[in-house]
Write a protein that holds these residues in place. Structure first.
Motif, PDB file in Angstrom:
ATOM      1  N   PRO A  80       0.838  -1.220   0.000  1.00 10.97           N
ATOM      2  CA  PRO A  80       0.000   0.000   0.000  1.00 10.97           C
ATOM      3  C   PRO A  80       0.862   1.255   0.000  1.00 10.97           C
ATOM      4  O   PRO A  80       1.804   1.377   0.785  1.00 10.97           O
ATOM      5  CB  PRO A  80      -0.807  -0.129   1.298  1.00 10.97           C
ATOM      6  CG  PRO A  80      -0.756  -1.585   1.656  1.00 10.97           C
ATOM      7  CD  PRO A  80       0.565  -2.084   1.152  1.00 10.97           C
ATOM      8  N   ILE A  81       0.533   2.181  -0.871  1.00 11.15           N
ATOM      9  CA  ILE A  81       1.330   3.398  -0.989  1.00 11.15           C
ATOM     10  C   ILE A  81       1.243   4.230   0.278  1.00 11.15           C
ATOM     11  O   ILE A  81       2.195   4.929   0.648  1.00 11.15           O
ATOM     12  CB  ILE A  81       0.871   4.215  -2.219  1.00 11.15           C
ATOM     13  CG1 ILE A  81       1.807   5.399  -2.455  1.00 11.15           C
ATOM     14  CG2 ILE A  81      -0.566   4.677  -2.064  1.00 11.15           C
ATOM     15  CD1 ILE A  81       3.234   5.016  -2.729  1.00 11.15           C
ATOM     16  N   PRO A 114       5.372   7.283   3.950  1.00 13.39           N
ATOM     17  CA  PRO A 114       6.119   7.854   5.085  1.00 13.39           C
ATOM     18  C   PRO A 114       7.523   7.299   5.211  1.00 13.39           C
ATOM     19  O   PRO A 114       8.454   8.017   5.598  1.00 13.39           O
ATOM     20  CB  PRO A 114       5.255   7.476   6.295  1.00 13.39           C
ATOM     21  CG  PRO A 114       3.897   7.201   5.744  1.00 13.39           C
ATOM     22  CD  PRO A 114       4.129   6.632   4.387  1.00 13.39           C
ATOM     23  N   MET A 115       7.708   6.017   4.876  1.00 13.99           N
ATOM     24  CA  MET A 115       9.041   5.423   4.966  1.00 13.99           C
ATOM     25  C   MET A 115       9.992   6.087   3.974  1.00 13.99           C
ATOM     26  O   MET A 115      11.150   6.383   4.301  1.00 13.99           O
ATOM     27  CB  MET A 115       8.944   3.917   4.685  1.00 13.99           C
ATOM     28  CG  MET A 115       8.091   3.165   5.682  1.00 13.99           C
ATOM     29  SD  MET A 115       7.691   1.484   5.124  1.00 13.99           S
ATOM     30  CE  MET A 115       9.329   0.829   4.872  1.00 13.99           C
ATOM     31  N   ILE A 116       9.510   6.317   2.757  1.00 14.09           N
ATOM     32  CA  ILE A 116      10.357   6.975   1.751  1.00 14.09           C
ATOM     33  C   ILE A 116      10.717   8.383   2.197  1.00 14.09           C
ATOM     34  O   ILE A 116      11.879   8.805   2.084  1.00 14.09           O
ATOM     35  CB  ILE A 116       9.620   7.006   0.392  1.00 14.09           C
ATOM     36  CG1 ILE A 116       9.431   5.583  -0.146  1.00 14.09           C
ATOM     37  CG2 ILE A 116      10.392   7.855  -0.616  1.00 14.09           C
ATOM     38  CD1 ILE A 116       8.624   5.514  -1.424  1.00 14.09           C
ATOM     39  N   THR A 118       4.196  14.561   5.118  1.00  9.90           N
ATOM     40  CA  THR A 118       5.318  15.485   5.279  1.00  9.90           C
ATOM     41  C   THR A 118       4.946  16.747   6.045  1.00  9.90           C
ATOM     42  O   THR A 118       5.826  17.549   6.348  1.00  9.90           O
ATOM     43  CB  THR A 118       5.857  15.901   3.897  1.00  9.90           C
ATOM     44  OG1 THR A 118       4.806  16.561   3.170  1.00  9.90           O
ATOM     45  CG2 THR A 118       6.312  14.682   3.102  1.00  9.90           C
ATOM     46  N   GLY A 119       3.660  16.925   6.328  1.00 11.13           N
ATOM     47  CA  GLY A 119       3.228  18.162   6.949  1.00 11.13           C
ATOM     48  C   GLY A 119       3.414  19.344   6.035  1.00 11.13           C
ATOM     49  O   GLY A 119       3.692  20.462   6.488  1.00 11.13           O
ATOM     50  N   ALA A 120       3.281  19.103   4.724  1.00 11.73           N
ATOM     51  CA  ALA A 120       3.503  20.162   3.740  1.00 11.73           C
ATOM     52  C   ALA A 120       2.468  21.258   3.900  1.00 11.73           C
ATOM     53  O   ALA A 120       1.328  21.019   4.286  1.00 11.73           O
ATOM     54  CB  ALA A 120       3.453  19.572   2.329  1.00 11.73           C
TER      55      ALA A 120
END
Length: 306
Positions: free
Chosen positions: A152-153, A158-160, A251-253
Protein backbone atom coordinates in the motif's frame (compact mmCIF):
# COMPACT_ATOMS: atom_id res chain seq x y z
CA UNK A 1 -43.99 15.76 -70.19
CA UNK A 2 -42.99 15.17 -66.59
CA UNK A 3 -42.37 17.72 -63.93
CA UNK A 4 -39.58 17.00 -61.47
CA UNK A 5 -40.51 17.87 -57.95
CA UNK A 6 -37.69 18.97 -55.69
CA UNK A 7 -38.01 19.10 -51.95
CA UNK A 8 -35.60 20.90 -49.69
CA UNK A 9 -34.25 18.73 -46.90
CA UNK A 10 -35.63 19.61 -43.54
CA UNK A 11 -32.89 20.72 -41.22
CA UNK A 12 -32.68 18.37 -38.27
CA UNK A 13 -33.71 19.82 -34.99
CA UNK A 14 -31.18 20.71 -32.31
CA UNK A 15 -32.45 17.90 -30.09
CA UNK A 16 -32.01 15.38 -32.92
CA UNK A 17 -28.42 16.51 -33.52
CA UNK A 18 -27.65 16.26 -29.83
CA UNK A 19 -29.20 12.78 -29.61
CA UNK A 20 -27.25 11.61 -32.65
CA UNK A 21 -23.94 12.57 -31.06
CA UNK A 22 -22.40 12.20 -27.63
CA UNK A 23 -23.55 15.50 -26.14
CA UNK A 24 -27.06 14.54 -25.04
CA UNK A 25 -26.07 11.30 -23.24
CA UNK A 26 -23.32 13.16 -21.41
CA UNK A 27 -25.73 15.93 -20.38
CA UNK A 28 -28.31 13.38 -19.18
CA UNK A 29 -25.74 11.55 -17.04
CA UNK A 30 -24.38 14.84 -15.69
CA UNK A 31 -27.88 16.05 -14.83
CA UNK A 32 -28.70 12.78 -13.07
CA UNK A 33 -25.47 12.99 -11.03
CA UNK A 34 -26.25 16.57 -10.01
CA UNK A 35 -29.77 15.59 -8.90
CA UNK A 36 -28.42 12.71 -6.83
CA UNK A 37 -25.74 14.97 -5.36
CA UNK A 38 -28.27 17.63 -4.34
CA UNK A 39 -30.57 14.98 -2.86
CA UNK A 40 -27.78 13.55 -0.70
CA UNK A 41 -26.69 17.06 0.27
CA UNK A 42 -30.14 17.77 1.73
CA UNK A 43 -30.39 14.30 3.32
CA UNK A 44 -26.98 14.44 5.04
CA UNK A 45 -27.12 18.09 6.12
CA UNK A 46 -30.74 18.10 7.29
CA UNK A 47 -30.19 16.52 10.77
CA UNK A 48 -27.77 19.22 11.86
CA UNK A 49 -29.99 21.95 10.40
CA UNK A 50 -33.10 20.62 12.18
CA UNK A 51 -31.16 20.49 15.43
CA UNK A 52 -30.06 24.11 14.88
CA UNK A 53 -33.71 25.13 14.37
CA UNK A 54 -34.73 23.37 17.58
CA UNK A 55 -31.95 24.92 19.64
CA UNK A 56 -32.81 28.36 18.32
CA UNK A 57 -36.54 27.79 18.82
CA UNK A 58 -37.41 28.98 15.32
CA UNK A 59 -40.20 27.73 13.14
CA UNK A 60 -39.24 26.33 9.78
CA UNK A 61 -40.73 24.88 6.64
CA UNK A 62 -39.49 22.31 4.15
CA UNK A 63 -38.39 25.11 1.84
CA UNK A 64 -36.36 26.68 4.67
CA UNK A 65 -34.75 23.31 5.39
CA UNK A 66 -33.78 22.75 1.76
CA UNK A 67 -32.37 26.28 1.43
CA UNK A 68 -30.39 26.24 4.66
CA UNK A 69 -29.13 22.66 4.23
CA UNK A 70 -27.45 23.73 1.01
CA UNK A 71 -25.94 26.88 2.50
CA UNK A 72 -24.16 25.60 5.62
CA UNK A 73 -20.65 26.87 6.27
CA UNK A 74 -19.28 23.44 7.20
CA UNK A 75 -21.69 20.92 5.69
CA UNK A 76 -21.32 17.16 5.84
CA UNK A 77 -21.69 17.17 2.06
CA UNK A 78 -21.40 20.52 0.27
CA UNK A 79 -23.76 21.33 -2.57
CA UNK A 80 -22.37 21.53 -6.13
CA UNK A 81 -22.85 25.30 -6.27
CA UNK A 82 -20.86 25.69 -3.04
CA UNK A 83 -17.95 23.74 -4.52
CA UNK A 84 -18.07 25.76 -7.74
CA UNK A 85 -18.14 29.01 -5.75
CA UNK A 86 -15.09 27.90 -3.75
CA UNK A 87 -13.20 26.97 -6.93
CA UNK A 88 -14.06 30.33 -8.50
CA UNK A 89 -13.02 32.18 -5.35
CA UNK A 90 -9.67 30.38 -5.01
CA UNK A 91 -8.73 30.47 -8.69
CA UNK A 92 -10.16 33.62 -10.27
CA UNK A 93 -10.58 35.97 -7.32
CA UNK A 94 -7.31 35.05 -5.59
CA UNK A 95 -3.84 35.97 -6.78
CA UNK A 96 -2.01 32.98 -8.20
CA UNK A 97 0.98 33.62 -5.91
CA UNK A 98 -1.21 33.54 -2.81
CA UNK A 99 -1.14 30.43 -0.66
CA UNK A 100 -4.92 30.52 -0.67
CA UNK A 101 -4.95 30.03 -4.45
CA UNK A 102 -5.83 26.57 -5.74
CA UNK A 103 -3.74 27.28 -8.82
CA UNK A 104 -0.69 27.81 -6.62
CA UNK A 105 -1.26 24.51 -4.81
CA UNK A 106 -1.99 22.75 -8.11
CA UNK A 107 1.33 23.95 -9.53
CA UNK A 108 3.24 22.62 -6.51
CA UNK A 109 1.62 19.21 -6.93
CA UNK A 110 2.04 19.31 -10.70
CA UNK A 111 5.79 19.90 -10.39
CA UNK A 112 6.39 16.70 -8.42
CA UNK A 113 3.89 14.84 -10.61
CA UNK A 114 5.69 15.67 -13.84
CA UNK A 115 9.12 14.90 -12.41
CA UNK A 116 7.94 11.55 -11.05
CA UNK A 117 6.12 10.77 -14.30
CA UNK A 118 9.21 11.45 -16.44
CA UNK A 119 11.44 9.35 -14.18
CA UNK A 120 8.84 6.58 -13.96
CA UNK A 121 8.29 6.47 -17.72
CA UNK A 122 12.02 6.35 -18.48
CA UNK A 123 12.59 3.70 -15.81
CA UNK A 124 9.63 1.65 -17.03
CA UNK A 125 10.85 1.68 -20.64
CA UNK A 126 14.39 0.67 -19.63
CA UNK A 127 13.13 -2.19 -17.45
CA UNK A 128 10.83 -3.37 -20.25
CA UNK A 129 13.73 -3.39 -22.74
CA UNK A 130 15.77 -5.49 -20.32
CA UNK A 131 12.91 -7.91 -19.68
CA UNK A 132 12.24 -8.45 -23.39
CA UNK A 133 15.90 -8.92 -24.37
CA UNK A 134 17.15 -10.83 -21.34
CA UNK A 135 15.53 -14.06 -20.17
CA UNK A 136 17.12 -13.81 -16.73
CA UNK A 137 15.53 -10.38 -16.17
CA UNK A 138 12.22 -11.72 -17.44
CA UNK A 139 12.26 -14.49 -14.86
CA UNK A 140 13.68 -12.47 -11.97
CA UNK A 141 12.74 -8.80 -12.34
CA UNK A 142 9.17 -9.05 -13.63
CA UNK A 143 7.83 -10.89 -10.53
CA UNK A 144 9.41 -8.23 -8.31
CA UNK A 145 7.89 -5.46 -10.41
CA UNK A 146 4.44 -7.01 -9.91
CA UNK A 147 5.06 -7.67 -6.20
CA UNK A 148 6.10 -4.04 -5.64
CA UNK A 149 2.58 -2.88 -6.41
CA UNK A 150 1.04 -5.01 -3.67
CA UNK A 151 2.52 -2.71 -0.99
CA UNK A 152 0.00 0.00 0.00
CA UNK A 153 1.33 3.40 -0.99
CA UNK A 154 0.00 4.91 2.25
CA UNK A 155 2.32 2.57 4.16
CA UNK A 156 5.43 3.08 2.06
CA UNK A 157 5.15 6.85 1.50
CA UNK A 158 6.12 7.85 5.08
CA UNK A 159 9.04 5.42 4.97
CA UNK A 160 10.36 6.97 1.75
CA UNK A 161 9.99 10.48 3.17
CA UNK A 162 11.77 9.61 6.44
CA UNK A 163 14.66 7.77 4.74
CA UNK A 164 15.26 10.51 2.19
CA UNK A 165 15.06 13.24 4.84
CA UNK A 166 17.67 11.33 6.87
CA UNK A 167 20.14 11.57 3.98
CA UNK A 168 19.36 15.22 3.36
CA UNK A 169 16.87 14.94 0.51
CA UNK A 170 13.67 16.89 0.99
CA UNK A 171 11.23 19.03 -0.93
CA UNK A 172 10.31 18.06 -4.48
CA UNK A 173 12.34 14.87 -4.97
CA UNK A 174 10.77 12.64 -2.25
CA UNK A 175 7.27 13.34 -3.57
CA UNK A 176 8.47 12.76 -7.12
CA UNK A 177 9.93 9.39 -6.15
CA UNK A 178 6.57 8.32 -4.74
CA UNK A 179 5.01 9.27 -8.07
CA UNK A 180 7.77 7.30 -9.80
CA UNK A 181 7.01 4.26 -7.66
CA UNK A 182 3.40 4.27 -8.82
CA UNK A 183 3.85 5.34 -12.43
CA UNK A 184 6.62 3.02 -13.62
CA UNK A 185 4.51 -0.15 -13.24
CA UNK A 186 1.92 0.48 -16.00
CA UNK A 187 4.72 1.58 -18.32
CA UNK A 188 6.68 -1.63 -17.69
CA UNK A 189 3.66 -3.85 -18.29
CA UNK A 190 2.51 -1.93 -21.35
CA UNK A 191 5.93 -1.77 -22.99
CA UNK A 192 6.69 -5.45 -22.39
CA UNK A 193 3.43 -6.22 -24.17
CA UNK A 194 4.27 -3.71 -26.91
CA UNK A 195 7.81 -4.95 -27.52
CA UNK A 196 6.47 -8.49 -27.83
CA UNK A 197 3.58 -7.49 -30.11
CA UNK A 198 5.38 -8.04 -33.47
CA UNK A 199 4.40 -11.34 -35.02
CA UNK A 200 6.86 -14.15 -35.65
CA UNK A 201 6.67 -13.65 -39.40
CA UNK A 202 7.74 -10.01 -38.96
CA UNK A 203 10.72 -11.01 -36.83
CA UNK A 204 11.67 -13.67 -39.38
CA UNK A 205 11.51 -11.04 -42.11
CA UNK A 206 13.96 -8.84 -40.18
CA UNK A 207 16.33 -11.82 -39.89
CA UNK A 208 15.96 -12.38 -43.63
CA UNK A 209 17.11 -8.79 -44.14
CA UNK A 210 20.11 -9.64 -41.90
CA UNK A 211 19.02 -6.98 -39.39
CA UNK A 212 20.83 -6.90 -36.07
CA UNK A 213 19.21 -6.68 -32.63
CA UNK A 214 19.46 -2.89 -32.54
CA UNK A 215 17.94 -2.53 -36.01
CA UNK A 216 15.14 -4.94 -35.16
CA UNK A 217 14.44 -2.96 -32.02
CA UNK A 218 14.32 0.49 -33.63
CA UNK A 219 12.71 -0.52 -36.93
CA UNK A 220 10.16 -3.04 -35.65
CA UNK A 221 9.76 -3.42 -31.90
CA UNK A 222 9.79 0.29 -30.98
CA UNK A 223 7.21 1.43 -33.60
CA UNK A 224 5.01 -1.53 -32.67
CA UNK A 225 5.21 -0.60 -28.98
CA UNK A 226 4.34 3.09 -29.35
CA UNK A 227 0.54 2.62 -29.08
CA UNK A 228 1.12 0.60 -25.90
CA UNK A 229 3.47 3.30 -24.59
CA UNK A 230 0.90 6.07 -24.91
CA UNK A 231 -1.87 3.92 -23.42
CA UNK A 232 0.31 3.12 -20.41
CA UNK A 233 1.43 6.76 -20.12
CA UNK A 234 -2.20 7.86 -19.77
CA UNK A 235 -2.54 5.55 -16.77
CA UNK A 236 0.88 6.48 -15.42
CA UNK A 237 0.39 10.26 -15.49
CA UNK A 238 -2.92 10.01 -13.62
CA UNK A 239 -1.52 7.69 -10.98
CA UNK A 240 1.60 9.86 -10.69
CA UNK A 241 -0.68 12.70 -9.59
CA UNK A 242 -2.14 10.42 -6.93
CA UNK A 243 1.38 9.61 -5.75
CA UNK A 244 2.30 13.29 -5.51
CA UNK A 245 -0.81 14.05 -3.43
CA UNK A 246 -0.18 11.06 -1.15
CA UNK A 247 3.45 12.15 -0.78
CA UNK A 248 2.33 15.52 0.57
CA UNK A 249 0.22 14.02 3.35
CA UNK A 250 2.88 12.59 5.73
CA UNK A 251 5.32 15.48 5.28
CA UNK A 252 3.23 18.16 6.95
CA UNK A 253 3.50 20.16 3.74
CA UNK A 254 1.97 23.62 3.67
CA UNK A 255 1.58 23.73 -0.11
CA UNK A 256 0.15 21.38 -2.69
CA UNK A 257 -3.26 19.81 -3.18
CA UNK A 258 -2.46 17.16 -0.57
CA UNK A 259 -1.70 19.86 1.98
CA UNK A 260 -4.94 21.57 1.00
CA UNK A 261 -6.87 18.36 1.63
CA UNK A 262 -5.10 17.85 4.94
CA UNK A 263 -5.79 21.39 6.14
CA UNK A 264 -9.43 21.06 5.16
CA UNK A 265 -9.81 17.84 7.14
CA UNK A 266 -8.13 19.38 10.21
CA UNK A 267 -10.52 22.34 10.34
CA UNK A 268 -13.64 20.65 9.00
CA UNK A 269 -13.65 22.71 5.80
CA UNK A 270 -15.45 20.21 3.61
CA UNK A 271 -16.05 22.74 0.86
CA UNK A 272 -12.30 23.31 0.65
CA UNK A 273 -11.70 19.55 0.51
CA UNK A 274 -14.14 19.05 -2.34
CA UNK A 275 -12.74 22.01 -4.27
CA UNK A 276 -9.24 20.53 -4.00
CA UNK A 277 -10.57 17.14 -5.13
CA UNK A 278 -12.18 18.65 -8.20
CA UNK A 279 -9.01 20.58 -8.98
CA UNK A 280 -7.02 17.35 -8.77
CA UNK A 281 -9.53 15.59 -11.03
CA UNK A 282 -9.37 18.42 -13.56
CA UNK A 283 -5.58 18.40 -13.45
CA UNK A 284 -5.49 14.64 -14.08
CA UNK A 285 -7.93 14.98 -16.98
CA UNK A 286 -5.80 17.74 -18.50
CA UNK A 287 -2.61 15.65 -18.21
CA UNK A 288 -4.26 12.63 -19.80
CA UNK A 289 -5.60 14.87 -22.55
CA UNK A 290 -2.11 16.27 -23.25
CA UNK A 291 -0.73 12.73 -23.54
CA UNK A 292 -3.58 11.91 -25.92
CA UNK A 293 -2.78 14.94 -28.09
CA UNK A 294 0.86 13.89 -28.21
CA UNK A 295 -0.22 10.39 -29.21
CA UNK A 296 -2.33 11.63 -32.11
CA UNK A 297 0.44 13.92 -33.36
CA UNK A 298 3.19 11.30 -33.21
CA UNK A 299 1.10 8.45 -34.61
CA UNK A 300 -0.06 10.72 -37.45
CA UNK A 301 3.58 11.48 -38.28
CA UNK A 302 4.17 7.71 -38.42
CA UNK A 303 1.38 7.32 -40.96
CA UNK A 304 -1.43 6.05 -38.76
CA UNK A 305 -4.88 6.85 -40.16
CA UNK A 306 -7.62 8.14 -37.83
Amino acid sequence: MSVALTTSPVAPSLLHRLAAGKTLPILIVLGALLLVWYAFTIYLNAPWQIDAYQRAGTEWTAADLVRDAMAQERPVLPAPHQVLAEIWKTTVETRITSKRSLLYHAWVTLSSTLLGFVIGTALGVLIAVGIVHNRAMDKSVMPWVIASQTIPILAIAPMIIVVLNAIGLSGLLPKALISTYLSFFPVVVGMVKGFRSPETIQLDLMRTYNAGSAQTFWKLRWPSALPYLFASMKVAVAIALVGAIVGELPTGAVSGLGARLLAGSYYGQTVQIWAALFMAAGLAAALVGIVGIGQRMIMARMGERP
